[in-house]
Scaffold this active site. Structure first.
Site, mmCIF file in Angstrom:
data_model
loop_
_atom_site.group_PDB
_atom_site.id
_atom_site.type_symbol
_atom_site.label_atom_id
_atom_site.label_comp_id
_atom_site.label_asym_id
_atom_site.label_seq_id
_atom_site.Cartn_x
_atom_site.Cartn_y
_atom_site.Cartn_z
ATOM 1 N N ASP A 106 16.067 -2.419 4.395
ATOM 2 C CA ASP A 106 17.258 -1.672 3.975
ATOM 3 C C ASP A 106 16.840 -0.280 3.509
ATOM 4 O O ASP A 106 15.656 0.065 3.506
ATOM 5 C CB ASP A 106 18.027 -2.455 2.892
ATOM 6 C CG ASP A 106 17.215 -2.631 1.595
ATOM 7 O OD1 ASP A 106 16.604 -1.652 1.129
ATOM 8 O OD2 ASP A 106 17.201 -3.759 1.054
ATOM 9 N N HIS A 121 7.588 -3.190 7.037
ATOM 10 C CA HIS A 121 8.282 -3.977 8.064
ATOM 11 C C HIS A 121 9.381 -3.195 8.764
ATOM 12 O O HIS A 121 10.318 -3.774 9.310
ATOM 13 C CB HIS A 121 8.836 -5.277 7.439
ATOM 14 C CG HIS A 121 7.765 -6.247 7.032
ATOM 15 N ND1 HIS A 121 7.967 -7.291 6.152
ATOM 16 C CD2 HIS A 121 6.448 -6.338 7.412
ATOM 17 C CE1 HIS A 121 6.842 -7.970 5.995
ATOM 18 N NE2 HIS A 121 5.898 -7.407 6.742
HETATM 19 C C1 BJW Z 1 14.418 -12.174 -6.775
HETATM 20 C C2 BJW Z 1 15.752 -12.059 -6.995
HETATM 21 C C3 BJW Z 1 16.119 -11.092 -7.908
HETATM 22 C C4 BJW Z 1 15.578 -13.565 -5.550
HETATM 23 N N1 BJW Z 1 15.184 -10.358 -8.505
HETATM 24 N N2 BJW Z 1 13.451 -11.514 -7.324
HETATM 25 C C5 BJW Z 1 -1.935 -15.488 7.530
HETATM 26 C C6 BJW Z 1 -1.569 -16.778 7.186
HETATM 27 C C7 BJW Z 1 -0.456 -17.392 7.791
HETATM 28 C C8 BJW Z 1 0.318 -16.713 8.745
HETATM 29 C C9 BJW Z 1 -0.052 -15.435 9.077
HETATM 30 C C10 BJW Z 1 -1.161 -14.839 8.481
HETATM 31 N N3 BJW Z 1 -1.276 -13.587 9.000
HETATM 32 C C11 BJW Z 1 -0.242 -13.377 9.862
HETATM 33 C C12 BJW Z 1 0.497 -14.501 9.957
HETATM 34 C C13 BJW Z 1 1.709 -14.692 10.804
HETATM 35 C C14 BJW Z 1 2.965 -14.109 10.206
HETATM 36 C C15 BJW Z 1 3.193 -14.754 8.851
HETATM 37 O O1 BJW Z 1 2.900 -14.213 7.805
HETATM 38 N N4 BJW Z 1 3.760 -15.946 8.853
HETATM 39 C C16 BJW Z 1 4.010 -16.705 7.619
HETATM 40 C C17 BJW Z 1 5.510 -16.649 7.294
HETATM 41 C C18 BJW Z 1 3.538 -18.118 7.812
HETATM 42 N N5 BJW Z 1 2.895 -12.647 10.098
HETATM 43 C C19 BJW Z 1 3.224 -11.862 11.123
HETATM 44 O O2 BJW Z 1 3.586 -12.324 12.202
HETATM 45 C C20 BJW Z 1 3.098 -10.370 10.898
HETATM 46 N N6 BJW Z 1 2.375 -9.772 11.978
HETATM 47 C C21 BJW Z 1 1.093 -10.034 12.194
HETATM 48 O O3 BJW Z 1 0.437 -10.724 11.474
HETATM 49 O O4 BJW Z 1 0.615 -9.407 13.303
HETATM 50 C C22 BJW Z 1 -0.735 -9.646 13.706
HETATM 51 C C23 BJW Z 1 -1.021 -8.713 14.848
HETATM 52 C C24 BJW Z 1 -2.057 -7.813 14.746
HETATM 53 C C25 BJW Z 1 -2.317 -6.957 15.811
HETATM 54 C C26 BJW Z 1 -1.541 -6.988 16.974
HETATM 55 C C27 BJW Z 1 -0.481 -7.880 17.052
HETATM 56 C C28 BJW Z 1 -0.226 -8.756 15.999
HETATM 57 C C29 BJW Z 1 4.478 -9.696 10.937
HETATM 58 C C30 BJW Z 1 5.376 -10.164 9.862
HETATM 59 C C31 BJW Z 1 6.761 -9.552 10.030
HETATM 60 C C32 BJW Z 1 7.757 -10.109 9.031
HETATM 61 N N7 BJW Z 1 9.061 -9.740 9.432
HETATM 62 C C33 BJW Z 1 10.179 -10.117 8.563
HETATM 63 C C34 BJW Z 1 11.488 -9.783 9.291
HETATM 64 C C35 BJW Z 1 11.723 -8.267 9.319
HETATM 65 C C36 BJW Z 1 12.952 -7.920 10.096
HETATM 66 C C37 BJW Z 1 14.187 -8.523 9.517
HETATM 67 O O5 BJW Z 1 14.608 -8.121 8.414
HETATM 68 O O6 BJW Z 1 14.761 -9.398 10.155
HETATM 69 O O7 BJW Z 1 10.085 -9.402 7.308
HETATM 70 S S1 BJW Z 1 10.181 -11.821 8.057
HETATM 71 C C38 BJW Z 1 10.825 -11.517 6.444
HETATM 72 O O8 BJW Z 1 9.820 -11.926 5.474
HETATM 73 C C39 BJW Z 1 10.953 -9.991 6.325
HETATM 74 C C40 BJW Z 1 10.426 -9.761 4.922
HETATM 75 O O9 BJW Z 1 10.015 -8.415 4.758
HETATM 76 C C41 BJW Z 1 9.297 -10.758 4.821
HETATM 77 C C42 BJW Z 1 8.917 -11.084 3.415
HETATM 78 O O10 BJW Z 1 9.950 -11.737 2.748
HETATM 79 P P1 BJW Z 1 10.243 -11.439 1.202
HETATM 80 O O11 BJW Z 1 10.627 -10.027 1.034
HETATM 81 O O12 BJW Z 1 9.130 -11.933 0.387
HETATM 82 O O13 BJW Z 1 11.584 -12.307 0.985
HETATM 83 P P2 BJW Z 1 11.707 -13.865 0.659
HETATM 84 O O14 BJW Z 1 13.096 -14.257 0.937
HETATM 85 O O15 BJW Z 1 10.634 -14.670 1.244
HETATM 86 O O16 BJW Z 1 11.474 -13.906 -0.940
HETATM 87 C C43 BJW Z 1 12.410 -13.333 -1.828
HETATM 88 C C44 BJW Z 1 11.868 -13.480 -3.236
HETATM 89 O O17 BJW Z 1 12.739 -12.801 -4.106
HETATM 90 C C45 BJW Z 1 11.801 -14.939 -3.713
HETATM 91 O O18 BJW Z 1 10.543 -15.174 -4.308
HETATM 92 C C46 BJW Z 1 12.915 -15.027 -4.760
HETATM 93 O O19 BJW Z 1 12.617 -15.908 -5.826
HETATM 94 C C47 BJW Z 1 12.971 -13.611 -5.244
HETATM 95 N N8 BJW Z 1 14.261 -13.211 -5.773
HETATM 96 N N9 BJW Z 1 16.421 -12.985 -6.160
HETATM 97 C C48 BJW Z 1 13.870 -10.599 -8.197
HETATM 98 N N10 BJW Z 1 17.423 -10.898 -8.194
#
Ligand code: BJW
Ligand code: ZN
Length: 278
Positions: A106, A121
Site C-alpha cells: 500500500d 515487495h
Molecule cells: C498487527 C495488527 C495491528 C495485526 N498492529 N500488528 C526460507 C524458508 C522458507 C521459505 C522460503 C525461504 N526463503 C524463501 C522462501 C519462499 C517464500 C517464503 O518465504 N515462503 C514462506 C511463506 C514459507 N519466499 C518467496 O517466495 C520470496 N522470494 C524468494 O524467496 O525468491 C527467491 C529467488 C531468488 C532469485 C531468483 C528467483 C527467486 C518472495 C516473497 C513474496 C511475498 N509476497 C507477498 C504478496 C505480495 C503481493 C500482495 O500483496 O499480494 O507479500 S506474500 C505476503 O506476505 C505479502 C507480505 O508482504 C508478506 C509478509 O506478510 P506480513 O506483512 O508479515 O503479514 P502477515 O499477515 O503474515 O502478518 C501480519 C502481522 O500483523 C501478524 O503478526 C499480526 O499479529 C500483526 N497484526 N494487526 C500491529 N493492529
C-alpha cells in the site's frame, strides 16, 4: 504492553540515531487494509495464494489475478494512514537517519509522511508489463478523499476507511496491454518464487547492518528473505523492539516486545521517547 516495557523501548528509541522501522501488514490493519495471515480477517484465510500471488497464477488466469489486485488497490485508495503511520513519520522527522523498510504494497507510509520507504515487495501502484517490464500507468479511477493535513502539535487524525463514489464491482478484469509490446500488464508486486528488487533488498540489508535500533511492526516474520532483516540487525548487536498484538518467531531476539496494535502502541512509544514533544 506494560509501563516498564514501554519505558524501556522509549529509552532505546530516544538513544537511537540510525533506527530502522521494519513494517508488515499489521501496520495498516487499523486503516482497514487486511493482513495476510490473521485468523478470521487475513487474505490467505479467504483466498489461495497459489491461485493469486504467483507468476504461474497470472499466466493461468491474468483476468482473475488482475481483477483481485485492482480491487485491493481500490480498497487501499479508500484507506487512510492511521496514528501508527503518523508516529513512524514523527520518528523519521525527529531522527533524520531513520530508514523505513516495508513489506507492504500500500502507499500509507507515503501518505502518512514517510516519502520514500524501502519497498521489499513492490507496490500496488506500480504496474508493469509482464513480458518487457515497461512501467504501465495506474488505471484511472475516481479521486480518493483528500488526506486531512496534520495540524502542527495538534491531535492526530484517525485512520480508517472512507466511503466515496461508486466503483466497478470486484471480479475478473482483463489487464491492459503493454504500450510497448502488447503483453498483459501485471501488478508491480513481488509474488512467491520471485526475487525481491535487488536495490531495495541491498538497501534494507545495509540499513539493518548499520542501525542502532530496529523497530519491527506488524509482521508475522514468516516470509523470507524479508523476515531476515531484523535478524541481521540483532546479529550485529542492535536492540530489536517488536510491536505486535501476538507472539512471532522474532520474540526470542527482541529486547522488548510491545504487545498491542500499532495505531496505539507507536504513538505511546513516541511519547515515551520524547515526553516534551508536541
Ligand atoms: C498487527 C495488527 C495491528 C495485526 N498492529 N500488528 C526460507 C524458508 C522458507 C521459505 C522460503 C525461504 N526463503 C524463501 C522462501 C519462499 C517464500 C517464503 O518465504 N515462503 C514462506 C511463506 C514459507 N519466499 C518467496 O517466495 C520470496 N522470494 C524468494 O524467496 O525468491 C527467491 C529467488 C531468488 C532469485 C531468483 C528467483 C527467486 C518472495 C516473497 C513474496 C511475498 N509476497 C507477498 C504478496 C505480495 C503481493 C500482495 O500483496 O499480494 O507479500 S506474500 C505476503 O506476505 C505479502 C507480505 O508482504 C508478506 C509478509 O506478510 P506480513 O506483512 O508479515 O503479514 P502477515 O499477515 O503474515 O502478518 C501480519 C502481522 O500483523 C501478524 O503478526 C499480526 O499479529 C500483526 N497484526 N494487526 C500491529 N493492529
Ligand atoms: Zn511490454
Amino acid at each position: 504492553m506494560t509501563g516498564p516495557e514501554l519505558a524501556e523501548a522509549g529509552r532505546l528509541l530516544a538513544a537511537a540515531r540510525r533506527p530502522v522501522v521494519f513494517t508488515g501488514a499489521g501496520m495498516s490493519a487499523e486503516s482497514g487494509v487486511p493482513t495476510f495471515r490473521d485468523a478470521q480477517t487475513g487474505l490467505w484465510q479467504r483466498y489461495d495464494p497459489q491461485e493469486l500471488a504467483t507468476p504461474a497464477a497470472f499466466r493461468a488466469d491474468p483476468a482473475l489475478v488482475w481483477g483481485w489486485y485492482e480491487a485491493r488497490r481500490r480498497g487501499v485508495r479508500r484507506a487512510r494512514p492511521n496514528p501508527g503511520h503518523r508516529a513512524v513519520a514523527a520518528i523519521a522527522a525527529r531522527l533524520p537517519e531513520t530508514v523505513v523498510i516495508t513489506q507492504n504494497v500500500d502507499d500509507l507510509h507515503e501518505r502518512g509522511g514517510v516519502p520514500a520507504p524501502v519497498r521489499l515487495h513492490g507496490s500496488l501502484f506500480a504496474p508493469r508489463c509482464s513480458a518487457c517490464a515497461r512501467p504501465a500507468p495506474v488505471p484511472p479511477d475516481l479521486p480518493p478523499p483528500a488526506d486531512p493535513p496534520v495540524p502542527p502539535g495538534g491531535p492526530e487524525p484517525h485512520g480508517g476507511v472512507e466511503s466515496h463514489a461508486p466503483e466497478p464491482p470486484d471480479g475478473p478484469l482483463i489487464p491492459p496491454a503493454c504500450a510497448g509490446c502488447g503483453a498483459p500488464v501485471r501488478p508491480g508486486v513481488v509474488w512467491f518464487g520471485e526475487a525481491l528488487p535487488e536495490t531495495a533488498l541491498s538497501a534494507a540489508v545495509e540499513a539493518a547492518s548499520a542501525c542502532d535500533l530496529l523497530l519491527t511492526v506488524g509482521t508475522s516474520a514468516l516470509v523470507h528473505p524479508a523476515a531476515e532483516i531484523p535478524l541481521v540487525a540483532a546479529r550485529l548487536g542492535a536492540p530489536v523492539v517488536q510491536v505486535n498484538p501476538v507472539p512471532t518467531p522474532l520474540d526470542a531476539i527482541c529486547a522488548v516486545n510491545l504487545r498491542g496494535p500499532a495505531g496505539e502502541v507507536l504513538p505511546a512509544l513516541v511519547r515515551a521517547a520524547w515526553p516534551d514533544a508536541g
